[in-house]
Design a protein around this motif. Sequence first.
Motif, PDB file in Angstrom:
ATOM      1  N   PHE A 176       0.820  -1.797  -0.196  1.00 27.31           N
ATOM      2  CA  PHE A 176       0.047  -0.335   0.374  1.00 27.31           C
ATOM      3  C   PHE A 176       0.703   0.860  -0.194  1.00 27.31           C
ATOM      4  N   GLU A 177       1.951   1.620   1.005  1.00 27.85           N
ATOM      5  CA  GLU A 177       2.654   2.132   1.083  1.00 27.85           C
ATOM      6  C   GLU A 177       3.731   2.722  -0.354  1.00 27.85           C
ATOM      7  N   THR A 178       4.113   1.923  -1.260  1.00 25.60           N
ATOM      8  CA  THR A 178       4.715   1.933  -1.872  1.00 25.60           C
ATOM      9  C   THR A 178       3.695   2.311  -3.234  1.00 25.60           C
ATOM     10  N   SER A 179       2.713   1.688  -3.569  1.00 22.16           N
ATOM     11  CA  SER A 179       1.563   1.979  -4.545  1.00 22.16           C
ATOM     12  C   SER A 179       0.852   3.549  -4.260  1.00 22.16           C
ATOM     13  N   PHE A 180       0.593   4.100  -2.759  1.00 20.72           N
ATOM     14  CA  PHE A 180       0.660   5.413  -2.219  1.00 20.72           C
ATOM     15  C   PHE A 180       1.054   6.628  -2.908  1.00 20.72           C
ATOM     16  N   GLU A 181       2.623   6.125  -2.518  1.00 16.07           N
ATOM     17  CA  GLU A 181       3.705   7.280  -2.694  1.00 16.07           C
ATOM     18  C   GLU A 181       3.831   7.815  -4.002  1.00 16.07           C
ATOM     19  N   ARG A 182       3.944   6.292  -4.869  1.00 13.73           N
ATOM     20  CA  ARG A 182       4.255   6.705  -6.642  1.00 13.73           C
ATOM     21  C   ARG A 182       2.752   7.361  -6.895  1.00 13.73           C
ATOM     22  N   CYS A 183       1.820   7.258  -6.398  1.00  9.48           N
ATOM     23  CA  CYS A 183       0.146   7.886  -6.973  1.00  9.48           C
ATOM     24  C   CYS A 183       0.568   9.430  -6.728  1.00  9.48           C
ATOM     25  N   GLU A 198      16.625  24.256 -22.227  1.00  3.81           N
ATOM     26  CA  GLU A 198      16.978  23.081 -21.351  1.00  3.81           C
ATOM     27  C   GLU A 198      16.657  22.658 -20.320  1.00  3.81           C
ATOM     28  N   GLN A 199      16.029  22.926 -18.788  1.00  2.49           N
ATOM     29  CA  GLN A 199      15.420  22.762 -17.426  1.00  2.49           C
ATOM     30  C   GLN A 199      14.717  22.585 -17.576  1.00  2.49           C
ATOM     31  N   GLN A 200      13.647  22.740 -18.331  1.00  2.24           N
ATOM     32  CA  GLN A 200      12.243  22.758 -18.617  1.00  2.24           C
ATOM     33  C   GLN A 200      12.167  20.698 -19.621  1.00  2.24           C
ATOM     34  N   GLN A 201      13.281  20.769 -19.974  1.00  6.99           N
ATOM     35  CA  GLN A 201      13.033  19.410 -21.157  1.00  6.99           C
ATOM     36  C   GLN A 201      13.712  18.615 -20.611  1.00  6.99           C
ATOM     37  N   ARG A 202      14.197  18.769 -19.414  1.00  4.94           N
ATOM     38  CA  ARG A 202      14.651  18.228 -17.809  1.00  4.94           C
ATOM     39  C   ARG A 202      13.940  17.038 -17.125  1.00  4.94           C
ATOM     40  N   ILE A 203      12.986  18.419 -17.003  1.00  5.27           N
ATOM     41  CA  ILE A 203      11.640  17.988 -16.241  1.00  5.27           C
ATOM     42  C   ILE A 203      10.369  16.877 -16.677  1.00  5.27           C
ATOM     43  N   ARG A 204      10.328  17.542 -18.101  1.00  5.44           N
ATOM     44  CA  ARG A 204       9.815  16.287 -18.578  1.00  5.44           C
ATOM     45  C   ARG A 204      10.258  15.097 -18.774  1.00  5.44           C
ATOM     46  N   GLN A 205      11.465  15.384 -19.064  1.00  3.53           N
ATOM     47  CA  GLN A 205      11.646  13.805 -19.445  1.00  3.53           C
ATOM     48  C   GLN A 205      11.883  13.245 -18.173  1.00  3.53           C
ATOM     49  N   GLU A 206      12.659  14.087 -17.100  1.00  4.44           N
ATOM     50  CA  GLU A 206      13.470  12.866 -16.566  1.00  4.44           C
ATOM     51  C   GLU A 206      12.575  12.403 -14.800  1.00  4.44           C
ATOM     52  N   VAL A 207      11.415  13.847 -14.672  1.00  3.38           N
ATOM     53  CA  VAL A 207      10.559  14.176 -13.835  1.00  3.38           C
ATOM     54  C   VAL A 207       9.321  13.426 -13.707  1.00  3.38           C
ATOM     55  N   HIS A 208       8.613  13.844 -15.523  1.00  2.00           N
ATOM     56  CA  HIS A 208       7.325  13.346 -15.282  1.00  2.00           C
ATOM     57  C   HIS A 208       6.769  12.352 -16.384  1.00  2.00           C
ATOM     58  N   LEU A 209       8.267  11.693 -17.842  1.00  2.00           N
ATOM     59  CA  LEU A 209       7.972  10.762 -18.001  1.00  2.00           C
ATOM     60  C   LEU A 209       8.272   9.986 -17.339  1.00  2.00           C
ATOM     61  N   LYS A 210       9.153  10.153 -16.042  1.00  2.00           N
ATOM     62  CA  LYS A 210       9.587   8.812 -15.671  1.00  2.00           C
ATOM     63  C   LYS A 210       9.007   8.250 -14.485  1.00  2.00           C
ATOM     64  N   VAL A 211       8.608   9.167 -14.309  1.00  2.00           N
ATOM     65  CA  VAL A 211       6.978   8.998 -12.947  1.00  2.00           C
ATOM     66  C   VAL A 211       5.999   8.693 -13.968  1.00  2.00           C
ATOM     67  N   SER A 212       5.532   8.852 -14.994  1.00  2.00           N
ATOM     68  CA  SER A 212       4.357   7.856 -15.765  1.00  2.00           C
ATOM     69  C   SER A 212       5.119   6.114 -16.408  1.00  2.00           C
ATOM     70  N   ALA A 213       6.570   6.243 -16.338  1.00  2.00           N
ATOM     71  CA  ALA A 213       6.666   5.064 -16.309  1.00  2.00           C
ATOM     72  C   ALA A 213       6.483   4.329 -15.618  1.00  2.00           C
ATOM     73  N   ASP A 214       6.920   4.548 -14.979  1.00  2.00           N
ATOM     74  CA  ASP A 214       6.920   3.888 -13.543  1.00  2.00           C
ATOM     75  C   ASP A 214       5.350   3.452 -13.150  1.00  2.00           C
ATOM     76  N   PHE A 215       4.432   3.770 -13.486  1.00  2.00           N
ATOM     77  CA  PHE A 215       2.664   3.442 -13.402  1.00  2.00           C
ATOM     78  C   PHE A 215       2.717   2.457 -14.614  1.00  2.00           C
ATOM     79  N   HIS A 216       3.038   3.224 -15.977  1.00  2.00           N
ATOM     80  CA  HIS A 216       2.513   1.774 -16.969  1.00  2.00           C
ATOM     81  C   HIS A 216       3.974   0.311 -16.869  1.00  2.00           C
ATOM     82  N   GLU A 217       5.006   0.263 -15.753  1.00  2.00           N
ATOM     83  CA  GLU A 217       5.191  -0.555 -15.492  1.00  2.00           C
ATOM     84  C   GLU A 217       4.468  -1.884 -15.038  1.00  2.00           C
ATOM     85  N   GLU A 218       4.152  -0.910 -14.182  1.00  2.00           N
ATOM     86  CA  GLU A 218       3.050  -1.968 -13.086  1.00  2.00           C
ATOM     87  C   GLU A 218       2.980  -2.909 -13.854  1.00  2.00           C
TER      88      GLU A 218
END
Length: 426
Positions: A330-337, A406-426
């Motif tokens: 639960f805690e793992t799913s909760f933290e990701r969400c 450049e910063q923006q791209q980093r946020i998009r790629q490294e933060v947003h995409l990574k988070v959503s990738a994690d979700f889709h891994e499930e």
Amino acid sequence: AGDTRGRRHDSQDPLKRFTDAKLQMRDIYKDLEECVVDLSKFYHAEGDDDSAHKFVPAKEIAEVARFKESILTIKEMFNRDKMKVVFFGRTSNGKSTVINSMLHSKVLPQGMGHTTACFLQVEGGSENERMLQIEGSDAKRPFAELHNLGHALSSGNSATSALGTNALVTVLYPKASSKLLQNDVVLVDSPGVDLSPEFDSWIDKHCLDADVFVLVCNSESTLTQAEKNFFLRVAKRLSRPNVFILNNRWDASSSEPEQQIEQVRNQHMQRFIHFLVDELKSCTALECKDRVFFISAREVLEHRLKDKGDVERAYEQDGYPRRAKEFTSFETSFERCISKSAIRTKFEAHDRRAREIISDMRDNLDAVTNLATREKQRLKLNFELKNREFLECRKAFADFEHRYREQQQRIRQEVHLKVSADFHEE
Ligand code: GDP
């Protein structure tokens, strides 16, 4: 310090991603602010009759002042941004115990005789800071008063009897004591949904900025209409709210035969799926396995307190390891969400606003450049020399714009995409 430029953002911890995104946002706005301040200084600079600032129309000057104000407001806003989770359920289902388990400490009062009579928001404070703050007053009160506040309504305690169930008491607890508090998660305990609920005002005041809701149920009974009604109201205001269901007190089933436990579990599960998927439209049937958990908050809390040496023996029933594992799932799913939702809802707006300011600033500079060029021709003076300062300012802005992209791209790629990738891994 705090400058995240060039830092790699490869944190695997979802909660850290939120704090990383916050630091990146801080850098972006720091850069942006520097550029705006420079431009504003330049526009206001004293000079000869033919100096550049004489060409700057009032409209452009006022606009730069507005950029400065917006940047200040946004900076204050995202410094306050937190990830927020609100817990609901009937009295005594174990909301306070769940929160305490997640914090690995007995922060909130819990127990059969105790009812949470108003909203209690736990958030990280500085080292050794254990305080209460009652809404409407800046005064900090001793932590020990928390127990009485909970009883405020029933006891008619004079200091707090004016508090209704919709009131908010903030509990500041040392950040260092828990990973959640360290990473800007605030946990809100609510009065029982069975206690004269004022659903609409509760939702308006405490739920519209929530990233996640946790419904704490009692496995010994079924979901009540009051519990359902509350979430149905939430879903009317917030589309697809992130709802987790904890079927608490699952230790009570331990004395039953294994086969019967599975049967009861399946029965509960079918009802929860129907509620989350068909009634609330909060997630898909497939996602329910990451949204519904059968746990015992009391067992988890006591084991965590035992691990810290706070108690000698921990309460546990047969089958504890499976329930403990389910609590950590639960805690793992909760933290990701919660991290994904907070990054999306909180930072995307700030990011959009930064882009708007940059684009407006470019227009502002272009307008002034055009004017200056025209004026230069008109005066036929050797203007280049005086104009150099302005050109430098423009160049600094162009450099910033490049860095920002450049910063923006980093946020998009490294933060947003990574988070959503994690979700889709499930
Ligand atoms: P709240 O009113 O929803 O905040 O409920 P509390 O957290 O105050 O819990 C009410 C009582 O239930 C307390 O005495 C807890 O120790 C007990 N309790 C909470 N969770 C569990 C559980 O998983 N198993 C058992 N057996 N008791 C629990």
